[in-house]
Design a protein around this motif. Structure first.
Motif: not given
Length: 167
Positions: A20-23, A112-124
């Motif tokens: 849900a967070e990623l969508c 507990q961290m949000r993937l949209g605030d960490t992994y997705v921008p970190w990948t970029c």
């Protein structure tokens, strides 16, 4: 006598909550799939700059507290580097490239961290450093692992303007 205070950690999101967070990021061309409750796969396009190419990436998330895994699926960074091994990737058995996005001993990521605030921008961010490395031969991400200045939704928005077009 003072009472001892215990801090109860926030619960770790389950796969449905992660999906849900990623969508909710609303990235054009992104998709999410959960495989029988055993893993989540989030496919998403990323362009690290207005001049950079668009990459098709994947987050693989397992239930519980294990860190997600970030992959670049296409184009393959090793192929783009004419067979050279880019900095800050993990060795693994798949043909895709698994990214090293944070330094585990420093606990730069917790479940507990949000993937949209960490992994997705970190990948970029990793892809931006990678493209700079391709052009100059110099990895400017810093020390053993890239530093993490402004890994925020603003970074994510700047990196995901272009959508991935399957060919």
């Amino acid at each position: 006598m003072a009472k001892a205070r215990f801090r109860i950690p926030a619960p770790t999101p389950n796969l449905a909550q992660r999906a849900a967070e990623l969508c909710a990021l609303g990235l054009e061309g992104a998709s999410v799939a959960i495989d029988s409750g055993r893993e989540l796969r989030y496919l998403f396009p990323v362009a690290p700059s207005d001049l950079g190419r668009t990459y098709r990436c994947m987050l693989r998330v397992l239930p519980g507290r294990r860190p997600p895994e970030a992959y670049v699926l296409d184009p393959n960074p090793i192929t783009l580097a004419n067979g050279s091994r880019p900095p800050h990737i993990y060795a693994h058995a798949c043909p895709s490239v698994m990214l090293c996005l944070w330094w585990p001993p420093q606990r730069e990521w917790i479940p507990q961290m949000r993937l949209g605030d960490t992994y997705v921008p970190w990948t970029c961010e990793w892809l931006w450093y990678f493209e700079y490395w391709l052009a100059t031969g110099e990895w400017i991400g810093g020390g053993q692992h890239p530093p993490h200045p402004d890994r925020s939704r603003a970074t994510l928005a700047a990196c995901t303007r272009k959508s991935y077009q399957a060919t």
